[in-house]
Design an enzyme around this catalytic site. Structure first.
Site, PDB file in Angstrom:
ATOM      1  N   ASN A 186      22.333   4.103  88.598  1.00  0.00           N
ATOM      2  CA  ASN A 186      23.503   3.424  88.039  1.00  0.00           C
ATOM      3  C   ASN A 186      24.666   4.375  87.758  1.00  0.00           C
ATOM      4  OD1 ASN A 186      21.596   0.954  86.111  1.00  0.00           O
ATOM      5  ND2 ASN A 186      22.086   1.057  88.274  1.00  0.00           N
TER       6      ASN A 186
ATOM      7  N   LYS B 271      25.094   4.225  78.236  1.00  0.00           N
ATOM      8  CA  LYS B 271      24.868   2.790  78.483  1.00  0.00           C
ATOM      9  C   LYS B 271      24.300   2.196  77.203  1.00  0.00           C
ATOM     10  CE  LYS B 271      22.926   1.248  82.384  1.00  0.00           C
ATOM     11  NZ  LYS B 271      21.822   0.931  83.324  1.00  0.00           N
TER      12      LYS B 271
END
Length: 630
Positions: free
Chosen positions: A283, A288
């Protein structure tokens, strides 16, 4: 007629003790109990590459494996691990290279520490792993453990992403100064519904890459992961670095209890092989901070993200917003992405409102390139203020990690060696320069600051020091300089009431700091270490003085405690501060003694001396009284 003479034994009845002697007897019993507690000390065990598991685990005859130390140690014990490489080939279980299942307690943790000045390396390159499930490096299913100074590397994989460290149960563990790299999964993965309350302090997780994951190349190798918790205490990540992990730097997906992430860095995530390879399924977000199905609010403050493939800071479909204070995002694919979605429906984008909205204050985007910013309570950030950051606003925007890839980058600059105390390398990278357009442009969010208003970004201009070691979370911020010397009040007469003076810690608004005046106080603060030494003289009592008050902690600084405080109370008043002020007893009247010992146990020598004095006094007074009655 009965004789009036009493039996001989009856005529020589033992005289009763005077109340003061009874009090001394009670004190003697108490001190004897303290002596027993002081002598029942925790045990130190040793592990060395030259040892044997048939040894006693002493310094002279150490164990050979950490697992032997784990199986032997109990609450309060410390396992000292000597330097060298420990090649783990046969796992303790099918799922764990080293398996930790024995817990300490809140007051007596079990410690697994690198021996001073040495580096133990746990290498799992040739470990036999499961063909049908996970086999992680360290597996922790226990509470109140403290790990410090260890390197954990090269955990292999089949198609399951095996982590360097996996926490599957327990809680309230501390992971300090760990270097977790080149594992086939997360550097550290905390994944339990109730395993909360952890502290991850000054750790590095880098170059982790799950190349053959069944979920996609590079899909599950994060630096730091905290997941699945639905109840329990908050976990704190502080002073950590994550770089070149094939997925994300820090990931809180499916975490339903708030996490605090502060004073940490993320660089180059989404890439592998020292930044030279782009995995197809990685990713690539720095921080995150989602996704939560219940709208839990994480606190993300004083962090720096640069050169991450996707976003520097990413909300990851959360149903509720996070709080983002004083972060710096530089040259990421996107600086801030506040994407929100309904629970269970990541393909739908929603706008958060009211109490669910993200809160963003004092953040820097360089450049100002954000996305999904509807539903965000955003003020006093560079994009709100119309500030376009430029190179002249910073002491430096160059670092080997910005312009280079390869293993050599990890030996210098922001990715280079940490300071001796485990804090971040002392680099100027992305710190504000004099005259920066971002100085004093923020708003007070409860973090300490210098000047007329807080600055934007992770670093307060003019605040001394780097990331604090230990301390409490609170609101982060930077600390003031140490307080001035306190003055104690003297004792009144022999045996009077003497109290040692208090040293003042880094005081809000008064301590000097790097030419910008006093540090403005915030609510709380992280990373402060307080405590000085209080000393008194005179009088007949013994007191333990109160150390310097804890300095205001900081996002990027360690607050110092008060300087030495001197009072005139007590015969010998000695107190030692620490991570928080220690308050001793007060002498009044006779001998009311408080004993201090750096291990937290009563000093055996002090207790023996007092036992001897009390015994002599007790016996002497009893002899005088028996003589008077005979």
């Amino acid at each position: 007629m009965k004789s009036s003479l009493c039996p001989p034994m009856a005529c020589h009845r033992r005289p009763s003790l005077h109340p003061s002697l009874l009090g001394l007897s009670g004190s003697l019993v108490v001190l004897t109990t303290l002596l027993a507690a002081g002598t029942a000390r925790a045990t130190d065990y040793y592990v060395a590459t030259t040892g044997s598991d048939s040894n006693a685990g002493t310094m002279a005859a150490p164990f050979a494996t950490l697992q032997k130390g784990v199986n032997t140690a109990v609450a309060g014990d410390t396992v000292w691990i000597r330097g060298g490489t420990y090649n783990i080939t046969t796992p303790a279980t099918s799922g764990a290279g080293v398996n930790f299942t024995k817990s300490g307690t809140a007051t007596s943790p079990i410690n697994y520490f690198a021996y001073a000045g040495e580096l133990p390396v746990f290498d799992f390159t040739n470990m036999t792993i499961s063909t049908s499930g996970y086999t992680h490096g360290f597996v922790i299913n226990a509470s109140y453990l403290h790990f410090k100074g260890l390197e954990i590397r090269y955990v292999p994989m089949n198609t399951s992403s095996n982590n360097g460290v996996a926490v599957t149960g327990g809680g309230n563990d501390t992971f300090e100064s760990l270097n977790m790299h080149h594992n086939s999964g997360n550097g550290i993965f905390i994944g339990s519904k109730t395993a909360g309350g952890h502290l991850i302090l000054n750790c590095d997780a880098h170059d982790n890459y799950d190349a053959t994951s069944s979920q996609g190349q590079g899909q599950n190798a994060d630096g730091f992961g905290v997941h699945y918790q639905t109840a329990g205490a908050t976990t704190i990540i502080r002073g950590c670095r994550a770089w070149w992990n094939s997925d994300d730097g820090y990931d809180l997906i499916n975490q339903e209890v708030p996490v605090t992430v502060e004073n940490s860095w993320a660089m180059g995530n989404g890439y592998a092989m020292y930044g030279t390879f782009n995995p197809s399924s990685g990713n690539g977000n720095g921080f995150k901070m989602g996704s939560s199905a219940t709208g839990v609010r994480h606190l993300v403050q004083n962090n720096v993200a640069w050169k991450n493939k996707a976003s520097g800071f990413y909300a990851n479909h959360s149903t509720g917003g996070n709080t983002w204070y004083n972060n710096t995002s530089f040259m990421n694919g996107t600086q801030y992405n506040m994407l929100a979605s309904p629970a269970g429906d990541p393909n739908t984008t929603i706008t958060l409102t009211g109490a669910l909205a993200h809160i963003m204050r004092n953040n820097i985007g360089y450049p100002n390139k954000n996305t999904n910013m509807s539903g965000v309570d955003t003020m006093f950030n560079t994009w709100d203020l119309g500030i376009t950051p430029a190179a002249k606003d910073f002491l430096s925007i160059t670092d080997p990690s910005v312009s280079m890839t390869g293993v050599g980058v990890e030996s210098s600059g922001a990715l280079g060696p940490r300071a001796a105390d485990g804090t971040m390398p002392p680099v100027d990278f992305l710190k504000l320069a004099a005259g920066s357009a971002m100085i004093d442009k923020g708003t007070n969010v409860g973090l300490p600051y210098v000047g007329s208003a807080p600055d934007l970004g992770a670093y307060e201009y003019g605040a001394a020091g780097t990331t604090g070691a230990g301390g409490v979370s609170g609101s982060g911020g930077t600390s003031g300089a140490a307080g001035t010397t306190g003055t104690g009040t003297g004792g009144t007469g022999a045996g009077g009431s003497g109290t040692a003076g208090r040293g003042a810690g880094g005081a809000s608004g008064t301590a000097g700091s790097a030419g910008r005046g006093g540090m403005r106080g915030g609510a709380g603060g992280g990373g402060g270490i307080g405590g000085g030494t209080a000393t008194g003289s005179g009088g007949a009592g013994t007191t333990v003085g109160t150390g310097g008050a804890t300095g205001a902690g900081g996002a990027t600084a360690t607050g110092n405690g008060g300087a030495t405080a001197t009072g005139n109370g007590g015969a010998t008043a000695t107190g030692t501060g620490g991570s928080s002020p220690g308050t001793g007893g007060t002498a009044s009247g006779g001998c009311s003694c408080a004993i201090d010992d750096p291990t937290g146990s009563a000093s055996v020598g002090s207790i023996l001396a007092m036992l001897g004095a009390l015994s002599a006094l007790l016996l002497g007074r009893r002899r005088r009284r028996v003589t008077a009655l005979s």
